[in-house]
Design an enzyme around this catalytic site. Structure first.
Site, PDB file in Angstrom:
ATOM      1  N   ASP A  45      29.659  30.411  60.485  1.00 15.37           N
ATOM      2  CA  ASP A  45      30.580  31.403  59.926  1.00 15.37           C
ATOM      3  C   ASP A  45      30.812  32.496  60.952  1.00 15.37           C
ATOM      4  OD1 ASP A  45      31.926  33.259  57.977  1.00 15.37           O
ATOM      5  OD2 ASP A  45      31.193  31.774  56.555  1.00 15.37           O
ATOM      6  N   TYR A 157      50.333  30.444  55.002  1.00 16.82           N
ATOM      7  CA  TYR A 157      49.229  29.796  54.278  1.00 16.82           C
ATOM      8  C   TYR A 157      49.653  28.396  53.820  1.00 16.82           C
ATOM      9  CZ  TYR A 157      45.257  29.007  51.198  1.00 16.82           C
ATOM     10  OH  TYR A 157      44.133  28.464  50.599  1.00 16.82           O
ATOM     11  N   VAL A 190      40.311  29.113  42.455  1.00 18.53           N
ATOM     12  CA  VAL A 190      38.869  29.222  42.218  1.00 18.53           C
ATOM     13  C   VAL A 190      38.506  30.684  42.445  1.00 18.53           C
ATOM     14  CG1 VAL A 190      36.591  28.465  43.015  1.00 18.53           C
ATOM     15  CG2 VAL A 190      38.523  26.880  43.122  1.00 18.53           C
ATOM     16  N   ALA A 191      37.674  31.234  41.571  1.00 20.47           N
ATOM     17  CA  ALA A 191      37.304  32.654  41.727  1.00 20.47           C
ATOM     18  C   ALA A 191      36.338  32.832  42.893  1.00 20.47           C
ATOM     19  CB  ALA A 191      36.670  33.157  40.437  1.00 20.47           C
ATOM     20  N   TRP A 249      52.398  19.631  36.569  1.00 22.82           N
ATOM     21  CA  TRP A 249      53.647  20.027  35.914  1.00 22.82           C
ATOM     22  C   TRP A 249      54.390  21.027  36.755  1.00 22.82           C
ATOM     23  CZ3 TRP A 249      51.171  22.324  30.841  1.00 22.82           C
ATOM     24  CH2 TRP A 249      50.445  23.498  31.135  1.00 22.82           C
TER      25      TRP A 249
HETATM   26  P1  NDP Z   1      36.093  32.993  51.086  1.00 20.58           P
HETATM   27  O1  NDP Z   1      36.929  34.069  51.696  1.00 20.58           O
HETATM   28  O2  NDP Z   1      35.252  33.313  49.905  1.00 20.58           O
HETATM   29  O3  NDP Z   1      35.157  32.309  52.217  1.00 20.58           O
HETATM   30  C1  NDP Z   1      35.707  31.873  53.431  1.00 20.58           C
HETATM   31  C2  NDP Z   1      34.638  31.955  54.500  1.00 20.58           C
HETATM   32  O4  NDP Z   1      35.228  31.516  55.739  1.00 20.58           O
HETATM   33  C3  NDP Z   1      34.144  33.400  54.726  1.00 20.58           C
HETATM   34  O5  NDP Z   1      32.755  33.424  54.889  1.00 20.58           O
HETATM   35  C4  NDP Z   1      34.873  33.799  56.012  1.00 20.58           C
HETATM   36  O6  NDP Z   1      34.189  34.784  56.774  1.00 20.58           O
HETATM   37  C5  NDP Z   1      34.874  32.468  56.748  1.00 20.58           C
HETATM   38  N1  NDP Z   1      35.846  32.487  57.840  1.00 20.58           N
HETATM   39  C6  NDP Z   1      37.068  33.103  57.874  1.00 20.58           C
HETATM   40  N2  NDP Z   1      37.632  32.944  59.076  1.00 20.58           N
HETATM   41  C7  NDP Z   1      36.755  32.212  59.824  1.00 20.58           C
HETATM   42  C8  NDP Z   1      36.770  31.745  61.162  1.00 20.58           C
HETATM   43  N3  NDP Z   1      37.788  32.000  61.985  1.00 20.58           N
HETATM   44  N4  NDP Z   1      35.708  31.028  61.604  1.00 20.58           N
HETATM   45  C9  NDP Z   1      34.654  30.775  60.793  1.00 20.58           C
HETATM   46  N5  NDP Z   1      34.581  31.212  59.524  1.00 20.58           N
HETATM   47  C10 NDP Z   1      35.613  31.921  59.044  1.00 20.58           C
HETATM   48  O7  NDP Z   1      37.124  31.813  50.736  1.00 20.58           O
HETATM   49  P2  NDP Z   1      37.032  30.612  49.689  1.00 20.58           P
HETATM   50  O8  NDP Z   1      35.632  30.184  49.508  1.00 20.58           O
HETATM   51  O9  NDP Z   1      37.853  30.970  48.523  1.00 20.58           O
HETATM   52  O10 NDP Z   1      37.856  29.491  50.485  1.00 20.58           O
HETATM   53  C11 NDP Z   1      37.232  28.427  51.192  1.00 20.58           C
HETATM   54  C12 NDP Z   1      38.317  27.421  51.558  1.00 20.58           C
HETATM   55  O11 NDP Z   1      38.947  26.953  50.354  1.00 20.58           O
HETATM   56  C13 NDP Z   1      39.443  28.005  52.417  1.00 20.58           C
HETATM   57  O12 NDP Z   1      39.860  27.034  53.360  1.00 20.58           O
HETATM   58  C14 NDP Z   1      40.551  28.257  51.415  1.00 20.58           C
HETATM   59  O13 NDP Z   1      41.830  28.267  52.001  1.00 20.58           O
HETATM   60  C15 NDP Z   1      40.353  27.087  50.465  1.00 20.58           C
HETATM   61  N6  NDP Z   1      40.930  27.279  49.144  1.00 20.58           N
HETATM   62  C16 NDP Z   1      40.490  28.284  48.322  1.00 20.58           C
HETATM   63  C17 NDP Z   1      41.043  28.446  47.071  1.00 20.58           C
HETATM   64  C18 NDP Z   1      40.605  29.518  46.125  1.00 20.58           C
HETATM   65  O14 NDP Z   1      41.236  29.644  45.055  1.00 20.58           O
HETATM   66  N7  NDP Z   1      39.561  30.281  46.409  1.00 20.58           N
HETATM   67  C19 NDP Z   1      42.116  27.547  46.602  1.00 20.58           C
HETATM   68  C20 NDP Z   1      42.477  26.519  47.536  1.00 20.58           C
HETATM   69  C21 NDP Z   1      41.905  26.400  48.759  1.00 20.58           C
HETATM   70  P3  NDP Z   1      34.604  36.354  56.623  1.00 20.58           P
HETATM   71  O15 NDP Z   1      34.459  36.717  55.186  1.00 20.58           O
HETATM   72  O16 NDP Z   1      33.635  37.044  57.532  1.00 20.58           O
HETATM   73  O17 NDP Z   1      36.028  36.436  57.077  1.00 20.58           O
END
Ligand code: NDP
Length: 249
Positions: A45, A157, A190-191, A249
């Protein structure tokens, strides 16, 4: 009780897994789930302290490394630090789009993390898997890679996630005969920290979801576990929606 022969198909004992963006949210839950299935685990991360704390929470033997997936050299450094190429790679790291107009910098930033990041990890770690003759990659796409979801018309996005879906299919074909399967999960809402930032939209997204609620992180992680295990041995190049029916839908 589940028959041991069936359990064996889902068992990841003896396999190593790397989860990017694994310090929180969906990535952290994927890490917990793969660990529960028996895999040894590495989290990568941006923020090493957060990743280390998260890793300690998953298990005493879980490693954590700094990596910026948008930076090819950072990914190569990560691959060199973790030693042997992992059996399972989960490309989960991602950033949300902008709600305002997309500037040049917004576009470049979102594409660099969400799309270039998956390419960088596949190109370094996936290539090593293909050379070895075995491996399993699960990319985290999104429903926004297939549809423009209400209240989320951010071009960067949506284009980044559509790109992740096509990278998935392209690498699945490229490496199908090299023992590497490549699939994607396309979550609905997802929350997590990502969606909490758009708090005003959450009730709308829940209403627009046939199941009537947001997803839970473990519901995404369960799908990843299936794709990462031998239970899905004949599945490659698929983008599996896990979205409470949002895209029907
Ligand atoms: P979060 O923001 O909760 O977690 C994402 C993590 O990725 C964070 O720890 C963040 O670090 C890290 N991160 C960001 N940029 C980088 C980078 N350049 N290199 C390494 N790590 C990085 O997001 P989610 O858990 O919600 O999302 C996870 C995945 O699921 C993503 O790909 C998202 O697009 C996808 N997704 C999420 C949805 C949702 O509703 N939550 C829906 C559909 C897809 P930091 O916080 O330090 O930036």
């Amino acid at each position: 009780m589940m028959h041991p022969d069936l359990m064996k198909r889902f068992d990841l004992t003896g396999r190593s897994a790397l989860v990017t963006g694994g310090a929180q949210g969906i990535g952290l839950e994927i890490a917990r789930t793969l660990r529960m299935a028996g895999a040894s685990l590495t989290l990568a991360d941006l923020d090493l302290d957060t990743a280390r704390k998260a890793a300690a929470g998953v298990g005493p033997d879980v490693d954590a490394f700094h990596c910026d997936v948008a930076d090819p050299q950072s990914v190569r450094d990560l691959a060199a630090s973790i030693g042997p190429c992992p059996d399972i790679l989960v490309n989960n790291a991602g950033v949300p789009g902008k709600t305002r107009d997309t500037s040049d910098d917004d576009w470049r930033f979102v594409i660099s993390v969400n799309l270039d990041g998956v390419f960088n990890c596949c190109s370094t770690i996936g290539t090593a898997m293909a050379e070895r003759g075995s491996g399993n990659i699960v990319n985290i796409g999104s429903i926004c890679g297939s549809i423009v979801a209400k209240l989320q018309s951010d071009p960067a996005y949506n284009a980044s996630k559509a790109g992740v879906h096509m990278l998935t299919k392209s690498y699945a074909c490229k490496w199908a005969k090299s023992g590497v399967r490549v699939n994607a999960v396309a979550p609905g809402y997802v929350a997590t920290k990502m969606t909490n930032d758009s708090n005003d939209n959450i009730s709308t997204w829940a209403e627009l979801t046939p199941i009537g609620r947001l997803g839970r992180t473990e519901e995404i992680a369960n799908a990843v576990q299936f794709l990462a295990s031998d239970a899905s041995s004949y599945v490659t190049g698929t983008v599996l929606p896990v979205d409470g029916g949002y895209t029907i839908w």
